[in-house]
Design a protein around this motif. Structure first.
Motif, PDB file in Angstrom:
ATOM      1  N   GLY A 166      38.197  90.893  35.129  1.00 27.52           N
ATOM      2  CA  GLY A 166      39.497  90.899  34.484  1.00 27.52           C
ATOM      3  C   GLY A 166      40.458  89.826  34.941  1.00 27.52           C
ATOM      4  O   GLY A 166      41.673  90.032  34.917  1.00 27.52           O
ATOM      5  N   ARG A 196      42.110  93.763  42.624  1.00 26.01           N
ATOM      6  CA  ARG A 196      41.983  94.464  41.352  1.00 26.01           C
ATOM      7  C   ARG A 196      40.623  94.183  40.720  1.00 26.01           C
ATOM      8  O   ARG A 196      39.955  95.087  40.201  1.00 26.01           O
ATOM      9  N   ASN A 243      37.683  96.709  39.703  1.00 28.84           N
ATOM     10  CA  ASN A 243      37.221  96.728  38.317  1.00 28.84           C
ATOM     11  C   ASN A 243      35.696  96.674  38.235  1.00 28.84           C
ATOM     12  O   ASN A 243      35.070  97.408  37.460  1.00 28.84           O
ATOM     13  N   LYS A 262      34.120  99.907  39.328  1.00 29.23           N
ATOM     14  CA  LYS A 262      34.257 100.917  38.274  1.00 29.23           C
ATOM     15  C   LYS A 262      33.272 100.641  37.141  1.00 29.23           C
ATOM     16  O   LYS A 262      32.673 101.574  36.582  1.00 29.23           O
ATOM     17  N   GLU A 263      33.112  99.397  36.774  1.00 29.97           N
ATOM     18  CA  GLU A 263      32.166  99.031  35.724  1.00 29.97           C
ATOM     19  C   GLU A 263      30.737  99.450  36.085  1.00 29.97           C
ATOM     20  O   GLU A 263      29.962  99.867  35.215  1.00 29.97           O
ATOM     21  N   PRO A 290      37.799 100.125  34.289  1.00 29.24           N
ATOM     22  CA  PRO A 290      38.379  98.845  34.727  1.00 29.24           C
ATOM     23  C   PRO A 290      39.710  98.554  34.046  1.00 29.24           C
ATOM     24  O   PRO A 290      39.903  98.857  32.866  1.00 29.24           O
ATOM     25  N   ASP A 291      40.645  97.987  34.807  1.00 30.34           N
ATOM     26  CA  ASP A 291      41.955  97.587  34.296  1.00 30.34           C
ATOM     27  C   ASP A 291      41.882  96.106  33.963  1.00 30.34           C
ATOM     28  O   ASP A 291      42.106  95.255  34.811  1.00 30.34           O
ATOM     29  N   ILE A 292      41.540  95.808  32.712  1.00 22.91           N
ATOM     30  CA  ILE A 292      41.334  94.408  32.329  1.00 22.91           C
ATOM     31  C   ILE A 292      42.225  94.036  31.153  1.00 22.91           C
ATOM     32  O   ILE A 292      42.649  94.904  30.387  1.00 22.91           O
TER      33      ILE A 292
END
Length: 358
Positions: free
Chosen positions: A171, A217, A221, A224-225, A233-235
């Motif tokens: 991300g 971050r 991410n 989490k992926e 993920p915070d993308i």
């Protein structure tokens, strides 16, 4: 492939546990062991084994700061798999505040290494065999070279689907396609079956909080992926895929006035930098050869002919540049990095007076 081995560098690590340890890579001039500190974390459930490394170039410390932040943060838990956190990979360069090893070689051009070669090649061999070949995925954190800075970006071999998966999950907002130089860790690791991406961001010899935040971050991410941490993920909604870049180089010696900052978007023909003598005379200007995004740039305004000034990644057209600019503005992490990195560069408006553009 999933590495279920619980024995790492002399430590037996049970599911749900972690351990700080080290592994020997070479000997010093005084015959003392040279070791690399490492933390190994295991989740409660089986899963992939992932390495996260920093300071492969010993003066590139943003990644070291990012990994140290993860080590100090007690709020997150690994739910599955095994995570290897290595804040400094090139300890010999790190102790000398140098990109290179004592034999003046670049460790990131020596993988996978050889047992009977140079000191750098032997060191690369130990790292590759002891660490890389036992992992399923890799994340390698870097900064720009000395006297340069980079806007945070991911670099990956986009012909490899697993590298694409990691790169997009990270991300960063900007993804550069490439296998990497011959002998580089990410190229050789991916070739050996451990898909690896690198992240470039910021400058050498410092930890920049906004760059470190992008890195932490991104690591979360990716975990989490890979279902190694809970959550999604915070993308960003969109990410720029860059397949062509160009360094704009000084045509004449002098002092550069910069008109762009790291992370800025530009359109074809836009003024990038103006060069003049020390009395602000005899000016000439560099212009964007295409619409794109400023990936990196020099932090040293004094230049000679041929020296790199600004690194631009090509976007499809001015509309793509505006869309990417909007994407950065809408992502808190990228926006903060953009604002902070811009403070390290004196950005001025381009003069409207006639200028030699040769």
């Amino acid at each position: 492939m999933t590495n279920s081995d619980h024995h790492w560098f002399g430590c037996d690590i049970a599911p749900g546990q972690s351990a700080n340890t080290e592994f020997e890579v070479t000997e010093s001039y005084s015959s003392r062991s040279v070791v690399i500190p490492i933390q190994i974390r295991r989740g409660l459930s089986p899963g992939p084994t992932v390495f996260v490394t920093a300071a492969l170039h010993g003066d590139e410390l943003n990644g070291t700061g990012a990994i140290r932040a993860l080590l100090a943060d007690r709020s997150w838990v690994l739910q599955s798999g095994t995570l290897l956190l290595i804040p400094v990979l090139n300890v010999l360069g790190f102790e000398r505040h140098s990109r290179y090893l004592p034999d003046r070689r670049d460790l990131n051009r020596c993988f996978p290494g050889t047992r009977g070669g140079s000191m750098a090649s032997r060191l690369a061999k130990v790292i590759f065999d002891s660490l890389i070949t036992k992992c399923d995925y890799g994340i390698d954190l870097h900064t720009a070279a000395v006297r340069r800075t980079n806007f945070p970006n991911v670099r990956a071999d986009l012909s490899n689907p697993d590298c694409v998966r990691l790169a997009e999950a990270f991300g960063a907002g900007i993804i550069l396609h490439g296998k990497g130089p011959k002998g580089s860790l990410r190229r050789e690791a991916t070739k050996a079956g451990c898909p690896t991406i690198i992240i470039e961001g910021g400058e050498v010899w410092k930890v920049e909080s906004s760059v470190a935040d992008c890195m932490t971050r991104g690591i979360f991410n990716c975990l989490k992926e890979l279902d190694m941490m809970p959550g999604k993920p915070d993308i960003p909604d969109t990410q720029a895929i860059i397949r062509e870049t160009r360094w704009l180089r000084a045509e004449r010696g002098g002092f550069m006035s910069m008109h762009v900052a790291p992370g800025d978007t530009v359109v074809k023909g836009q003024a990038i930098a103006t060069n003049s003598n020390l009395l602000a005379e005899d000016q000439n200007r560099l212009e964007a050869p295409f619409s794109g995004v400023v990936i990196g740039m020099t932090t040293l305004p004094a230049v000679q002919p041929g020296e790199p000034v600004v690194h631009i990644g090509r976007l499809a057209n001015p509309k793509s540049a505006r869309r990417h600019e909007k994407q950065i503005a809408g992502d808190d992490v990228q926006r903060t990095a953009h604002e902070h990195l811009a403070t390290n560069i004196q950005v001025t408006e381009a003069s409207e007076s006639p200028i030699d553009e040769s």
